[in-house]
Design a protein around this motif. Structure first.
Motif, PDB file in Angstrom:
ATOM      1  N   GLN A 116     -19.179 -56.107  40.831  1.00  0.00           N
ATOM      2  CA  GLN A 116     -19.474 -55.493  42.131  1.00  0.00           C
ATOM      3  C   GLN A 116     -20.687 -56.161  42.776  1.00  0.00           C
ATOM      4  O   GLN A 116     -21.735 -56.292  42.153  1.00  0.00           O
ATOM      5  CB  GLN A 116     -19.759 -53.997  41.931  1.00  0.00           C
TER       6      GLN A 116
ATOM      7  N   GLU B  59      -8.628 -62.649  42.449  1.00  0.00           N
ATOM      8  CA  GLU B  59      -8.674 -61.868  43.693  1.00  0.00           C
ATOM      9  C   GLU B  59     -10.078 -61.356  43.915  1.00  0.00           C
ATOM     10  O   GLU B  59     -10.797 -61.056  42.962  1.00  0.00           O
ATOM     11  CB  GLU B  59      -7.721 -60.671  43.614  1.00  0.00           C
ATOM     12  N   LEU B  60     -10.460 -61.223  45.191  1.00  0.00           N
ATOM     13  CA  LEU B  60     -11.771 -60.715  45.574  1.00  0.00           C
ATOM     14  C   LEU B  60     -11.581 -59.796  46.773  1.00  0.00           C
ATOM     15  O   LEU B  60     -10.990 -60.207  47.776  1.00  0.00           O
ATOM     16  CB  LEU B  60     -12.703 -61.885  45.915  1.00  0.00           C
ATOM     17  N   THR B  61     -12.043 -58.552  46.646  1.00  0.00           N
ATOM     18  CA  THR B  61     -11.882 -57.568  47.714  1.00  0.00           C
ATOM     19  C   THR B  61     -13.202 -57.407  48.451  1.00  0.00           C
ATOM     20  O   THR B  61     -14.238 -57.144  47.837  1.00  0.00           O
ATOM     21  CB  THR B  61     -11.432 -56.211  47.147  1.00  0.00           C
TER      22      THR B  61
ATOM     23  N   SER C 227     -11.091 -52.615  54.083  1.00  0.00           N
ATOM     24  CA  SER C 227     -11.201 -53.532  52.954  1.00  0.00           C
ATOM     25  C   SER C 227     -10.009 -54.471  52.977  1.00  0.00           C
ATOM     26  O   SER C 227      -8.922 -54.113  53.434  1.00  0.00           O
ATOM     27  CB  SER C 227     -11.309 -52.785  51.634  1.00  0.00           C
TER      28      SER C 227
ATOM     29  N   THR D 188      -8.209 -57.661  50.447  1.00  0.00           N
ATOM     30  CA  THR D 188      -8.197 -58.395  49.179  1.00  0.00           C
ATOM     31  C   THR D 188      -7.709 -59.814  49.436  1.00  0.00           C
ATOM     32  O   THR D 188      -6.619 -60.012  49.980  1.00  0.00           O
ATOM     33  CB  THR D 188      -7.304 -57.694  48.147  1.00  0.00           C
TER      34      THR D 188
ATOM     35  N   LYS E 124      -6.620 -63.505  47.919  1.00  0.00           N
ATOM     36  CA  LYS E 124      -6.041 -64.144  46.747  1.00  0.00           C
ATOM     37  C   LYS E 124      -6.351 -65.637  46.792  1.00  0.00           C
ATOM     38  O   LYS E 124      -6.880 -66.137  47.789  1.00  0.00           O
ATOM     39  CB  LYS E 124      -4.534 -63.917  46.727  1.00  0.00           C
TER      40      LYS E 124
ATOM     41  N   ALA F  54     -18.465 -56.772  48.083  1.00  0.00           N
ATOM     42  CA  ALA F  54     -17.336 -57.477  47.471  1.00  0.00           C
ATOM     43  C   ALA F  54     -17.203 -57.027  46.024  1.00  0.00           C
ATOM     44  O   ALA F  54     -18.187 -56.648  45.394  1.00  0.00           O
ATOM     45  CB  ALA F  54     -17.550 -58.988  47.543  1.00  0.00           C
ATOM     46  N   ARG F  55     -15.960 -57.078  45.534  1.00  0.00           N
ATOM     47  CA  ARG F  55     -15.721 -56.713  44.143  1.00  0.00           C
ATOM     48  C   ARG F  55     -14.465 -57.415  43.641  1.00  0.00           C
ATOM     49  O   ARG F  55     -13.565 -57.725  44.421  1.00  0.00           O
ATOM     50  CB  ARG F  55     -15.583 -55.208  43.977  1.00  0.00           C
ATOM     51  N   THR F  56     -14.476 -57.658  42.341  1.00  0.00           N
ATOM     52  CA  THR F  56     -13.267 -58.177  41.717  1.00  0.00           C
ATOM     53  C   THR F  56     -12.446 -56.998  41.214  1.00  0.00           C
ATOM     54  O   THR F  56     -12.952 -55.886  41.080  1.00  0.00           O
ATOM     55  CB  THR F  56     -13.614 -59.112  40.539  1.00  0.00           C
ATOM     56  N   GLY F  57     -11.195 -57.273  40.897  1.00  0.00           N
ATOM     57  CA  GLY F  57     -10.313 -56.247  40.355  1.00  0.00           C
ATOM     58  C   GLY F  57     -10.235 -56.371  38.844  1.00  0.00           C
ATOM     59  O   GLY F  57     -11.243 -56.568  38.170  1.00  0.00           O
TER      60      GLY F  57
ATOM     61  N   CYS G 231     -12.338 -63.912  38.627  1.00  0.00           N
ATOM     62  CA  CYS G 231     -12.225 -64.570  39.928  1.00  0.00           C
ATOM     63  C   CYS G 231     -13.192 -65.745  39.989  1.00  0.00           C
ATOM     64  O   CYS G 231     -14.309 -65.670  39.455  1.00  0.00           O
ATOM     65  CB  CYS G 231     -12.562 -63.565  41.038  1.00  0.00           C
TER      66      CYS G 231
END
Length: 110
Positions: free
Chosen positions: A43, A61-63, A70, A72, A74, A89-92, A96
């Motif tokens: 995060q 992926e990065l959201t 928001s 996402t 790819k 920003a956050r990864t799932g 990433c």
């Protein structure tokens, strides 16, 4: 007189930036490039900065969250963030890798 500088992989050690993320940075006088490797569920809290930012996702992926929405990204997708716009920003669930282009330089990353 300014000179061209070449950065080999050994010249670019990854350094921690937030929990779960490591990065390196290369900068000139007016522009900068950063490279990030992020673990799952990393995060970057909401923030803003004077520098304009363009992020390109290389793997995973990065959201990004901004202005109540928001999105996402790819692999192969990019986002352009103007100066002083608040975002996070956050990864799932997967790692990433991404690069950022910056203008002006964020000296705290060098």
């Amino acid at each position: 007189m300014h000179q061209i500088k070449v950065y080999r992989k050994n010249d670019l050690p990854l350094k921690p930036v937030v929990a779960g993320a490591k990065m390196w940075a290369v900068g000139l006088e007016k522009t900068m490039l950063t490279y990030f490797e992020m673990e799952p569920n990393t995060q970057f809290p909401e923030h803003s900065h004077e520098a304009e930012q363009i992020t390109l996702v290389l793997e995973g992926e990065l959201t990004f969250a901004y202005e109540g929405q928001s999105i996402t990204l790819k692999s192969g997708e990019a986002i352009a963030i103007p100066s002083n716009v608040k975002h996070s920003a956050r990864t799932g669930s997967i790692p990433c890798k991404a690069v950022d282009a910056w203008s002006s330089v964020r000296k705290e990353y060098l």
